[in-house]
Scaffold this active site. Structure first.
Site, short mmCIF file in Angstrom:
data_model
loop_
_atom_site.label_atom_id
_atom_site.label_comp_id
_atom_site.label_asym_id
_atom_site.label_seq_id
_atom_site.Cartn_x
_atom_site.Cartn_y
_atom_site.Cartn_z
N ARG A 408 4.64 -38.03 30.90
CA ARG A 408 4.99 -36.61 30.97
C ARG A 408 5.34 -36.19 32.38
O ARG A 408 4.77 -35.25 32.92
CB ARG A 408 3.85 -35.76 30.44
CG ARG A 408 3.73 -35.76 28.93
CD ARG A 408 2.82 -34.67 28.44
NE ARG A 408 2.67 -34.74 26.99
CZ ARG A 408 1.89 -33.92 26.28
NH1 ARG A 408 1.21 -32.98 26.90
NH2 ARG A 408 1.82 -34.04 24.98
N ASN A 444 5.91 -42.74 28.87
CA ASN A 444 5.59 -42.02 27.65
C ASN A 444 6.00 -40.56 27.80
O ASN A 444 5.64 -39.90 28.79
CB ASN A 444 4.08 -42.07 27.37
CG ASN A 444 3.68 -41.25 26.16
OD1 ASN A 444 4.04 -41.56 25.04
ND2 ASN A 444 2.93 -40.17 26.40
N GLU A 445 6.79 -40.08 26.86
CA GLU A 445 7.17 -38.67 26.78
C GLU A 445 7.75 -38.16 28.10
O GLU A 445 7.44 -37.06 28.56
CB GLU A 445 5.95 -37.81 26.38
CG GLU A 445 5.44 -38.14 24.99
CD GLU A 445 4.23 -37.32 24.58
OE1 GLU A 445 3.65 -36.62 25.46
OE2 GLU A 445 3.84 -37.36 23.40
N ASP A 446 8.63 -38.97 28.70
CA ASP A 446 9.19 -38.59 29.98
C ASP A 446 10.36 -37.61 29.86
O ASP A 446 11.04 -37.34 30.86
CB ASP A 446 9.61 -39.85 30.75
CG ASP A 446 8.41 -40.68 31.16
OD1 ASP A 446 7.40 -40.08 31.57
OD2 ASP A 446 8.45 -41.92 31.05
#
Length: 844
Positions: A408, A444-446
């Site tokens: 994130r 992850n979820e970038d």
């Protein structure tokens, strides 16, 4: 080929430099049992578990560690230790982010005349500064990769009687004074992002070791295996890097021995070599008929390398496996030439009462529960985890996706990027030999909105491509992957979209359509992160009633901020009852779909165990992500058995409702009984009478056809099921009360003592709060939030992150429990909820 990594040198600058301490970790495997008992080589490696003291808060510097006893009051602790063990899910205040100081005295006795004295940290959070006395030995930034400090020169130069680090009064303990500052303060330029949906813990939460090595030692040993075909011979190459800080030119002798799982030698050779600078092949050889590693038969080879020189000899141990992997484009995953459906889950390093400092015995218990559930795959989220986790996966036969903590976040400054590169470098180097690892995760979820410094598509793509190339350079044998960064889905080898059909968007019946849509958008699809939150102990007679409100045909990903508990379109995550019943139905549907798709690579359910998060204070257990199939203390939820019924080989049977003490409905109303089992057939008995035999059919939803509709007797009921698989008989049974009385508006809370126990010399009392209407009928669908408190000597056992270990918690079917430790004498316990009088209970 890997370039040589550097130690953090004694007296290093603040810039963090990490190494790959693979041999030192493997020496631990050879010399320590899981209980921590020495089994050999105890003169060269010592686990530093006792003798530590801790202070939460800031000091002026390391001098104050040793000279400010009146101001800085340290408390004894045992390693590993996390200073968020209690406050990780405090319902009233966010968990502590700041400094934590540790100190100890270490007796040193290096058995090597010219040897090096090292400190090996398996992981510490999040920025760690290590001091010998008051002299800086080194700084490491990053909470999850291992690092080693060479403190030889500092120890040698430390004159204990005269150093400013010595106490000014009293008698100083024997040994070298070691101080460690762990800092988990918010830091924009450190990964993972401070906006991540998990707690960024602080402390020495993994083991610390004192290690002695000769003046020349092996820094890393990597075992590279190449297999042209799944059933063919394997070429083995042993590659090593040296740690030679004095730049000795004296030749060393290397003895290499490789053993199979039965301890039989498959290779032995000796080599005399001059010291080398870069990663160098020591020996290569062929195994004509290798024993392959797989979830069913996790065969492990052992590689022993003995280095002998003028300073003595040192033995390193590496385990490795031989397996051939293939992710077929637009198709399934193949292991050793055969299709294997990846049946997976996720793991965070978190546990009730310990946070990230989970003891080895509990870690082993958790990994065995994962295997017993039937999983053959796990994603380690969202960071490099303890090498001990990988060791369990190797032995148990669990394939692994492991990733760096770029979670994130956008792309920060050069320090940010360098940390991401280094953590990828270290993760691959430190866990290279584990046969369980099949995927290296880049993030992850970038694509998360509103992240620091910005969600810049071009910058994120460019940096992700850089990491993808670096990963392939470091390890050409494994593929790369990410989850949820749609605009970069073409960069990694394997991609997971975000599909949450039935939770954050849509209904679970849309799951297959979502998979088929996403399949066409990437070369290799895997699906990780799916599931539902469930408040343990909360059950529903009509769990799917919310589905009628849900809009369909809009896709099934969370699309930004749909995970929030309020606002936006109707969705189950916001408007559902968070019951275990609904979660079981969703899991049941997903699993039945997955096993029908011949092209499907596999998936990983989110998440195996509930864990803390700073973002979900509104949850039924505040600050806890409740999507686990077990609670944070490893209490099994009902959904664990849904997975077992699809995945486990050992015969099992489970009647839904072991934690459902009271069911409800009208007299003579037909009620469903669901049984989860992997057996061919099952027979249900209700109050001693057979309700019939059912045959299992995975496509007959729900419960794969093992469901019965019957009338319960008002009051007490007893259910028993007998199932058979391959002639083996398994049995399960439960009892519950069937309530036919209707309840009105909640009118009063009643708090009563439920049970007492004595554990390890401590007296505990468990209390139960129940919510009734004015006619004393239990309000079984009540979900009010209640708060427990205690006066006098007793203490609540709270902040456990469980439904029975939280002082603030939503009711589950009109009730809630809490346990206290008596501490002698009398105490008064209270429970309160908004709009109703408080209730009290005196404990004598």
């Amino acid at each position: 080929m890997h370039s040589r990594r550097q130690f953090i040198k004694s007296g290093a600058s603040v810039a963090a430099v990490a190494i790959l301490p693979s041999p030192f970790l493997r020496a631990s495997i050879a010399t320590m049992t899981e209980a921590g008992q020495s089994t050999g080589q105890s003169n060269s490696r010592h686990r530093l578990s006792t003798g530590w003291e801790f202070l939460r808060g800031s000091l002026g510097g390391p001098w104050e560690v040793w000279n400010s006893d009146e101001v800085a009051v340290f408390e004894p602790v045992t390693m590993p230790h996390c200073f968020n063990a209690y406050d990780g899910c405090d319902p009233d205040v966010p968990y502590y982010r700041g400094n934590g100081w540790y100190k100890t005295y270490v007796k040193t006795a290096n058995p090597y005349k010219n040897g090096r004295t090292l400190l090996h940290f398996e992981g510490a959070g999040q920025t760690t500064s290590v001091y010998v006395g008051d002299k800086l030995a080194g700084v490491h930034t990053g909470g999850y990769d291992e690092f080693v400090l060479d403190i030889t020169d500092l120890v040698a130069s430390l004159e204990l009687a005269e150093t400013s680090a010595a106490p000014t009064t009293g008698k100083r303990p024997e040994g070298v004074p070691i101080a460690v500052l762990c800092d988990n303060s918010r830091d924009l330029d450190r990964i993972p992002s401070d906006l991540s949906d998990f707690s960024i813990y602080g402390g020495l939460y993994r083991h610390v070791h004192l290690v002695y090595v000769p003046n020349i030692s092996l820094e890393t040993v990597h075992v590279q295996t190449t297999q042209d075909s799944p059933k063919g011979a394997v070429e083995v190459s042993i590659v090593g890097t040296l740690y030679n800080p004095t730049h000795s030119t004296e030749a060393v002798k290397l003895a290499v021995q490789v053993l199979n799982a039965r301890g039989e030698a498959v290779h032995h050779s000796t080599h005399t070599l001059k010291p080398w600078d870069e990663a160098t092949e020591i020996v290569s050889f062929r195994i004509a008929k290798p024993e392959t590693w797989s979830p069913a038969t996790p065969h492990l080879y052992e590689c022993r390398v003995t280095l002998s020189g003028a300073d003595g000899e040192y033995v390193t141990h590496e385990q490795f496996g031989v397996r051939h992997t293939e992710f077929v484009e637009h198709g399934p995953f193949k292991l050793n030439g055969e299709r294997l459906l990846l049946r997976g889950t996720h793991r965070h390093e978190d546990h009730a009462g310990y946070a990230a400092a989970m003891p080895d015995d509990l870690l082993a218990q958790e990994m065995h529960l994962i295997k017993k559930m039937g999983a053959n795959f796990i994603r380690l989220a969202h960071y490099q985890q303890s090498g001990r986790v990988l060791e369990h996966c190797d032995r148990l036969g669990i394939l692994v996706w492991e990733e760096i903590p770029w979670c994130r976040g956008g792309v920060g400054n050069e320090m940010f990027k360098e940390m991401a590169r280094r953590t990828l470098h270290n993760m691959i180097g430190q866990h290279y030999n584990h046969p369980s690892v099949v995927l290296w995760g880049l993030g992850n979820e970038d694509d998360w909105p509103n992240e620091y410094p910005e969600t810049n598509v071009e910058n994120i793509r460019e940096f992700m491509q850089e990491l993808n190339t670096l990963s392939h350079d470091l390890d050409p044998s494994r593929m790369t992957t990410i989850r949820r960064c749609d605009f970069a889905r073409d960069i990694p080898d394997v991609y997971s979209p975000s599909i949450w059909a039935g939770w954050y968007r849509g209904t679970y019946q849309e799951y297959q359509k979502s998979l088929e849509t996403e399949r066409e958008r990437v070369k290799r699809l895997i699906h990780v992160e799916w599931g539902a939150d469930s408040h343990a102990g909360r059950h529903s007679e009509n769990p799917d009633k919310v589905v009628a409100k849900i809009a369909t045909g809009r896709g099934s990903d969370e699309r930004g901020l749909d995970y929030l508990p309020s606002g936006g379109q109707s969705r189950v995550s916001k408007d559902g009852d968070w019951s275990e019943t609904y979660a079981c139905n969703l899991f049941d549907w997903y699993l039945k779909v997955q096993e029908t798709l011949p092209w499907f690579t596999g998936s990983a359910q989110w998440v195996f165990k509930d864990f803390t998060t700073p973002l979900r204070v509104e949850n039924p257990v505040p600050r806890v992500n409740q999507k686990g199939v077990i609670q944070r203390d490893m209490t099994l939820k009902e959904s664990y058995f849904v997975f077992q019924s699809y995945w486990a080989d050992e015969p099992m049977v489970h009647i839904y409702g072991h934690t459902w003490p009271v069911r409800w409905g009208d007299a003579d109303e037909m009620k469903m009984v669901k049984v989860y089992s992997n057996c061919e057939q099952a027979e249900l008995f209700i109050n001693g009478k057979s309700a019939g035999v059912k045959q299992r059919d995975s496509q007959d939803f729900p419960a794969a056809g093992l469901r019965w509709s019957n009338v319960f007797a008002p009051g007490k009921n007893h259910l028993k099921v007998i199932a058979t698989k391959h002639g083996k008989r398994v049995v399960d049974e439960i009892e519950f009360i069937y309530q036919i009385e209707k309840w009105g508006a909640p009118a009063k809370l009643i708090l009563t003592e439920k049970s007492r126990a004595t554990t390890q010399g401590k007296d505990t009392v468990t209390l139960e709060a129940k919510l009734y209407d004015e006619k004393n009928v239990l309000c079984l669908e009540a979900r009010s939030q209640v708060r427990f408190s205690v006066a006098c000597r007793a203490t609540l056992i709270d902040n456990q992150g469980t439904t029975r270990g939280s002082r603030v918690v939503q009711l589950y079917n009109g009730r809630a429990e809490i346990t206290l430790q008596r501490n002698g004498g009398s105490s008064t316990v209270a429970v309160t909820t908004e709009g109703l009088p408080s209730s009290f209970c005196l404990i004598n």
